[in-house]
Design an enzyme around this catalytic site. Structure first.
Site, PDB file in Angstrom:
ATOM      1  N   ARG A  93      18.613  28.696   0.176  1.00 53.40           N
ATOM      2  CA  ARG A  93      18.027  29.513   1.244  1.00 53.40           C
ATOM      3  C   ARG A  93      18.973  29.468   2.430  1.00 53.40           C
ATOM      4  O   ARG A  93      19.230  28.419   2.994  1.00 53.40           O
ATOM      5  CB  ARG A  93      16.645  28.987   1.639  1.00 53.40           C
ATOM      6  CG  ARG A  93      15.615  29.040   0.515  1.00 53.40           C
ATOM      7  CD  ARG A  93      14.270  28.499   0.981  1.00 53.40           C
ATOM      8  NE  ARG A  93      13.319  28.387  -0.089  1.00 53.40           N
ATOM      9  CZ  ARG A  93      12.395  29.305  -0.394  1.00 53.40           C
ATOM     10  NH1 ARG A  93      12.330  30.417   0.303  1.00 53.40           N
ATOM     11  NH2 ARG A  93      11.556  29.095  -1.377  1.00 53.40           N
ATOM     12  N   LYS A 125      15.828  23.844  15.406  1.00 57.68           N
ATOM     13  CA  LYS A 125      14.999  23.393  14.296  1.00 57.68           C
ATOM     14  C   LYS A 125      15.134  21.890  14.105  1.00 57.68           C
ATOM     15  O   LYS A 125      16.219  21.333  14.271  1.00 57.68           O
ATOM     16  CB  LYS A 125      15.429  24.084  12.995  1.00 57.68           C
ATOM     17  CG  LYS A 125      15.264  25.586  13.013  1.00 57.68           C
ATOM     18  CD  LYS A 125      15.794  26.215  11.754  1.00 57.68           C
ATOM     19  CE  LYS A 125      15.635  27.723  11.807  1.00 57.68           C
ATOM     20  NZ  LYS A 125      16.253  28.371  10.640  1.00 57.68           N
ATOM     21  N   HIS A 183      21.643  28.108   9.637  1.00 61.91           N
ATOM     22  CA  HIS A 183      21.113  26.978   8.868  1.00 61.91           C
ATOM     23  C   HIS A 183      20.759  27.431   7.458  1.00 61.91           C
ATOM     24  O   HIS A 183      20.312  28.556   7.245  1.00 61.91           O
ATOM     25  CB  HIS A 183      19.857  26.430   9.566  1.00 61.91           C
ATOM     26  CG  HIS A 183      19.177  25.371   8.771  1.00 61.91           C
ATOM     27  ND1 HIS A 183      18.065  25.627   8.013  1.00 61.91           N
ATOM     28  CD2 HIS A 183      19.474  24.061   8.607  1.00 61.91           C
ATOM     29  CE1 HIS A 183      17.690  24.506   7.415  1.00 61.91           C
ATOM     30  NE2 HIS A 183      18.532  23.548   7.765  1.00 61.91           N
ATOM     31  N   GLU A 187       6.348   7.475  11.874  1.00 64.49           N
ATOM     32  CA  GLU A 187       6.086   8.621  12.742  1.00 64.49           C
ATOM     33  C   GLU A 187       7.061   9.721  12.364  1.00 64.49           C
ATOM     34  O   GLU A 187       8.272   9.559  12.503  1.00 64.49           O
ATOM     35  CB  GLU A 187       6.299   8.247  14.216  1.00 64.49           C
ATOM     36  CG  GLU A 187       5.170   7.456  14.812  1.00 64.49           C
ATOM     37  CD  GLU A 187       5.329   7.266  16.320  1.00 64.49           C
ATOM     38  OE1 GLU A 187       6.433   7.457  16.864  1.00 64.49           O
ATOM     39  OE2 GLU A 187       4.328   6.906  16.949  1.00 64.49           O
ATOM     40  N   GLN A 214       6.289  26.227  16.260  1.00 61.20           N
ATOM     41  CA  GLN A 214       5.978  26.724  14.926  1.00 61.20           C
ATOM     42  C   GLN A 214       6.476  25.718  13.900  1.00 61.20           C
ATOM     43  O   GLN A 214       7.600  25.241  13.991  1.00 61.20           O
ATOM     44  CB  GLN A 214       6.668  28.079  14.728  1.00 61.20           C
ATOM     45  CG  GLN A 214       6.415  28.734  13.399  1.00 61.20           C
ATOM     46  CD  GLN A 214       7.033  30.132  13.328  1.00 61.20           C
ATOM     47  OE1 GLN A 214       7.033  30.875  14.307  1.00 61.20           O
ATOM     48  NE2 GLN A 214       7.561  30.477  12.173  1.00 61.20           N
ATOM     49  N   LYS A 241      17.939  39.295  -0.527  1.00 59.04           N
ATOM     50  CA  LYS A 241      18.423  39.345   0.858  1.00 59.04           C
ATOM     51  C   LYS A 241      19.612  38.409   1.054  1.00 59.04           C
ATOM     52  O   LYS A 241      20.617  38.781   1.655  1.00 59.04           O
ATOM     53  CB  LYS A 241      17.279  38.985   1.812  1.00 59.04           C
ATOM     54  CG  LYS A 241      17.681  38.897   3.274  1.00 59.04           C
ATOM     55  CD  LYS A 241      16.532  38.452   4.142  1.00 59.04           C
ATOM     56  CE  LYS A 241      16.346  36.956   3.977  1.00 59.04           C
ATOM     57  NZ  LYS A 241      15.376  36.366   4.885  1.00 59.04           N
ATOM     58  N   GLU A 289      16.343  38.499  12.925  1.00 55.67           N
ATOM     59  CA  GLU A 289      16.815  37.616  11.864  1.00 55.67           C
ATOM     60  C   GLU A 289      18.187  38.090  11.372  1.00 55.67           C
ATOM     61  O   GLU A 289      18.406  39.272  11.150  1.00 55.67           O
ATOM     62  CB  GLU A 289      15.818  37.617  10.702  1.00 55.67           C
ATOM     63  CG  GLU A 289      16.258  36.725   9.574  1.00 55.67           C
ATOM     64  CD  GLU A 289      15.316  36.781   8.386  1.00 55.67           C
ATOM     65  OE1 GLU A 289      15.186  35.753   7.723  1.00 55.67           O
ATOM     66  OE2 GLU A 289      14.731  37.846   8.129  1.00 55.67           O
ATOM     67  N   HIS A 333      20.763  31.248   7.588  1.00 53.77           N
ATOM     68  CA  HIS A 333      19.962  32.104   8.461  1.00 53.77           C
ATOM     69  C   HIS A 333      20.039  31.667   9.927  1.00 53.77           C
ATOM     70  O   HIS A 333      20.236  30.494  10.218  1.00 53.77           O
ATOM     71  CB  HIS A 333      18.488  32.067   8.043  1.00 53.77           C
ATOM     72  CG  HIS A 333      18.257  32.468   6.625  1.00 53.77           C
ATOM     73  ND1 HIS A 333      17.308  31.860   5.840  1.00 53.77           N
ATOM     74  CD2 HIS A 333      18.845  33.393   5.841  1.00 53.77           C
ATOM     75  CE1 HIS A 333      17.316  32.411   4.643  1.00 53.77           C
ATOM     76  NE2 HIS A 333      18.243  33.345   4.611  1.00 53.77           N
ATOM     77  N   ARG A 346       0.816  -1.219   0.000  1.00 55.62           N
ATOM     78  CA  ARG A 346       0.000   0.000   0.000  1.00 55.62           C
ATOM     79  C   ARG A 346       0.844   1.262   0.000  1.00 55.62           C
ATOM     80  O   ARG A 346       0.371   2.337  -0.320  1.00 55.62           O
ATOM     81  CB  ARG A 346      -0.908   0.029   1.240  1.00 55.62           C
ATOM     82  CG  ARG A 346      -1.877  -1.133   1.324  1.00 55.62           C
ATOM     83  CD  ARG A 346      -2.539  -1.178   2.673  1.00 55.62           C
ATOM     84  NE  ARG A 346      -1.525  -1.436   3.700  1.00 55.62           N
ATOM     85  CZ  ARG A 346      -1.679  -1.204   4.990  1.00 55.62           C
ATOM     86  NH1 ARG A 346      -2.807  -0.698   5.442  1.00 55.62           N
ATOM     87  NH2 ARG A 346      -0.719  -1.484   5.841  1.00 55.62           N
TER      88      ARG A 346
END
Length: 182
Positions: free
Chosen positions: A59, A73, A120, A28, A47, A170, A144, A62, A23
């Site tokens: 990206r 994170k 990161h 998890e 968040q 940026k 930031e 930061h 299937r």
């Protein structure tokens, strides 16, 4: 799930137990109790963020400045793949200024836990990649900060032609690592 601490203290590669049959698969993605027991830290994620990007989008790098605004994170890829990079910015750390990179993809479903005190970033390796991350603190634009992706002190090998990078305005103008800690 298995957990492996990398050479940057407090960073962990997390590999879920994946159950597959005709299937599809089940795993998890996150279990607070198991996560805290395996890494030995209490982390309250507040968040969840997600981005979708094209191949070549970079990206980062930061971070949020200050004890009140720093973020830990837990990052993963829902679709596609990225080269994920974290940089130790903890001045009292034995690995201050060192970085770690790993390919995260939707097939293996590995995650990287990046503690507070790290910059990161990630480079997208496939079109339509969906990147997901849980944060233990809310985003605050005022605090930031970032480091230019091609910093010569950090010397990160992005394993991708730089002329094909797609960067935000940026991210093109972030300062070098050495100017941040003088």
């Amino acid at each position: 799930m298995t957990v492996e601490e990398i050479y940057l203290k407090g960073c962990f590669i997390i590999t879920p137990n994946i159950f597959e049959d005709d299937r599809g698969c089940f795993f998890e993605n996150f279990n607070q109790r198991l996560f805290e027991a395996k890494i030995g830290l209490k982390v309250d994620f507040v968040q969840d963020n997600q981005s979708q990007s094209s191949k070549g989008v970079l990206r980062g790098l930061h971070y949020q400045e200050g004890e009140l605004f720093a973020q830990a994170k837990l990052v993963s890829v829902v679709r596609g793949s990225v080269l994920d990079v974290c940089v130790d910015l903890r001045k009292d750390s034995l690995t201050f200024g060192k970085h770690f990179s790993i390919i995260l993809n939707a097939i293996e479903k590995k995650q990287l836990f990046v503690p507070r005190g790290f910059a990161h970033g990630f480079l997208v390796l496939e079109d339509h990649t969906i990147f997901s991350y849980k944060c233990d603190n809310y985003y605050n634009k005022t605090f930031e900060r970032g480091i230019i992706y091609n910093d010569t002190t950090l010397n990160i090998d992005w394993k991708f032609p730089e002329e094909k990078f797609i960067l935000s305005e940026k991210d093109k103008t972030l300062p070098p690592f050495e100017t941040l800690f003088k």
